[in-house]
Design a protein around this motif. Structure first.
Motif: not given
Lengths: 299, 61, 299, 61
Positions: A76-79, A125, A140-142
């Motif tokens: 899971r790649t949030d900011r 995203d 909101d995934d990067w």
């Protein structure tokens, strides 16, 4: 050993070194150094998943993994995670590899896929995931794909006598940093450079027919070129991806993509071995090769 | 903190049939009983539905 | 405003952006982007001290500062500190700058001084420091000087249309990563590239005659070329280094070095301003210029 | 943990005069009363002295 590699030093070689802490970076750097000094043009791609998990814990933002609807697990790649990812991949590990190579007298240059858009693709995203029996949309995934490689910048550096040491993240088409799969980036890189050989180094002897039994190493797998052009992402290599356990599955998909892109040989080899790259080029590990079809001119 | 879930009735933005939602979470994907299309629960209060984003071939990172 | 800058877009420009969190990175990136699109060839060097202190605290390895015998304060850089330094400078901040510039359509490429030995010098593994009234020798320190710049790699990238975004660390002559002073590296860079202008951006209007009174800005300081060749590191700029407070002292030493290396103009400008680089080129901040001496051919 | 200090008598490696050390720490720089050269306390137990490294023009980072 199936074949000894001719010392075709002119040929481009792409090496993907996994992130596992079991790998002996110093030994791999020494081996790559000797190949480079012998005139072999090399591009190294490295990972860093394990160390990223540790640092994320220490910074109080423990890693979260999600399972995509199609069953693949991903970070899971949030900011905040992306920034920790950059600190470990681009800061700690990329410069560790460059330092190890520089101390071997190699003119190493460390870059991420964001720099000069070396790895460029679409930002995803929104992800469709499974969580606790529910299907969810994760925003909101990067994370992103690798659809383009800046071969021109790489040739500029290679022509200047440098050894590019590359790492995720990549760049979205809008220039945003996105977490991309290093194994897949390495495949796209081999295709972009027309590299005949791509070597995946990880903490296992190669592809195992009966994981985790290390004696069940598959030494060689030949695939007909046109079998590769099936619809499935692992078209032509289905038996290999069936045998491969989770992280290795992605490397098999990378291999299929690289072979489709024109690479002639993908080697899955043991990154823990003495002189692991030389051993792989000399036949160690699993060699996945394209059986020259009737239309196939000599590669 | 247990994520909030809601029971509600809504309408499919594709075929305008009514959609019964039971204990759904925000951003959950539900299937329209009428036309079978995947819908995303955008808001819970009041409930709002939109077509769910396409499922992308995703290798994950 | 003392002078308006001719739009000598061909001329090389080196910008050093300080690490302070008061700086608006987005505004600076936008300004640099517009200069770059107008054809101006730019190299950006950035810092990251403040953020490094925060991350070091979070990772349970709080920063230690030592005062060298000659009175300069510097970061105690043991190996663990060097790695945290790399994570923040090369990972978090370098890629943040590159991302901001890429989103402006700029072909930014982020590199540390270790990569391709862009900044190379001597490792000072022993430091003489003062601690609690004692003079001590500090060993296992990973700091170094900047004595050589790889101008060839920079010209390769600039020629390819890229904007290099550089950061410490540098490389020792043995290829080890060493913490180097970014202000001094920027000065060596300006000299290596023959850049006529070096702009230091930081969270202050420029050099202040009466620190911290921001109205005491020194708009212009002319120095005769031969005054620069005195023995002291700040030869010719003594009044400026006398007025400058701690961190600014190093920038004045950098300025002296760049002027000795052939730069014609060093600008200390406010990194918090609207379009800070344009404003500086148009006369804002403190302009330190070499008064063309009798032997001075037109620059 | 308070750093260890030691009182001891040693000998200057440069001029071989005896050197009186009071409450010195490891890696502390002391000056030889005989020839005035800077010495470094390398070890405390037993005490050993060497010429201190040159003071380098150092801007610090």
């Amino acid at each position: 050993m199936a074949e000894t590699s001719p010392d075709n030093s002119g040929e481009q070689l792409v090496i993907k070194a996994g992130g596992g802490k079991a790998l002996d970076l110093e030994a791999i750097a020494a081996d790559v150094g000797s190949l480079w000094r012998a005139g072999r043009r090399v591009v190294l791609v490295h990972g860093g998943a394990e160390t990223t998990n540790e640092v994320a814990e220490q910074l109080g933002h423990p890693p979260q993994f999600v399972t995509s609807e199609s069953g693949y697990s991903s970070r899971r790649t949030d900011r905040r995670t992306l920034e920790i990812f950059e600190m470990v991949y681009c800061g700690l590990l990329n410069k560790r590899w460059v330092e190890l190579l520089q101390r071997q007298g190699v003119a190493a240059v460390g870059l991420s896929g964001l720099d000069g858009r070396l790895f460029e693709g679409r930002r995803k995203d929104k992800l469709r995931i499974r969580r606790g029996g529910r299907r969810m949309v994760l925003r909101d995934d990067w994370t992103g794909t690798v659809e383009k490689v800046n071969g021109e910048l790489l040739r500029l550096l290679l022509g200047g006598g440098y050894l590019p040491v590359l790492t995720p993240p990549g760049a979205s088409f809008d220039g945003e940093a996105v977490n991309v799969d290093g194994d897949r980036a390495a495949a796209a890189l081999a295709t972009a450079l027309g590299a005949p050989t791509l070597v995946y180094l990880s903490a296992t002897p190669g592809l195992l027919a009966d994981f985790p039994d290390e004696d069940s190493l598959i030494p060689r797998f030949e695939v007909a070129r046109d079998a590769l052009s099936g619809a499935a992402p692992d078209a032509g290599l289905e038996p290999l991806s069936a045998a491969a356990e989770d992280r290795m599955k992605k490397k098999v998909l990378g291999a299929a993509e690289a072979l489709r892109g024109g690479a002639g040989r993908i080697i899955f080899a043991d990154g823990r071995a003495e002189r692991p790259v030389r051993a792989a080029l000399d036949g160690a590990g699993t060699h996945v090769v394209v059986r020259p079809g009737p239309r196939e001119e000599a590669r | 903190m247990e994520l909030q879930t809601v029971d509600a009735d809504s309408e499919c933005p594709e075929c305008f049939e009514s959609v019964r939602l039971e204990a759904v979470m925000q951003h959950e994907i539900v299937q329209c009983a009428g036309c079978g299309i995947d819908l995303e629960v955008i808001e819970l209060d009041p409930v709002s539905l939109e077509l769910a984003p396409e499922e992308e071939e995703d290798w994950g990172e």
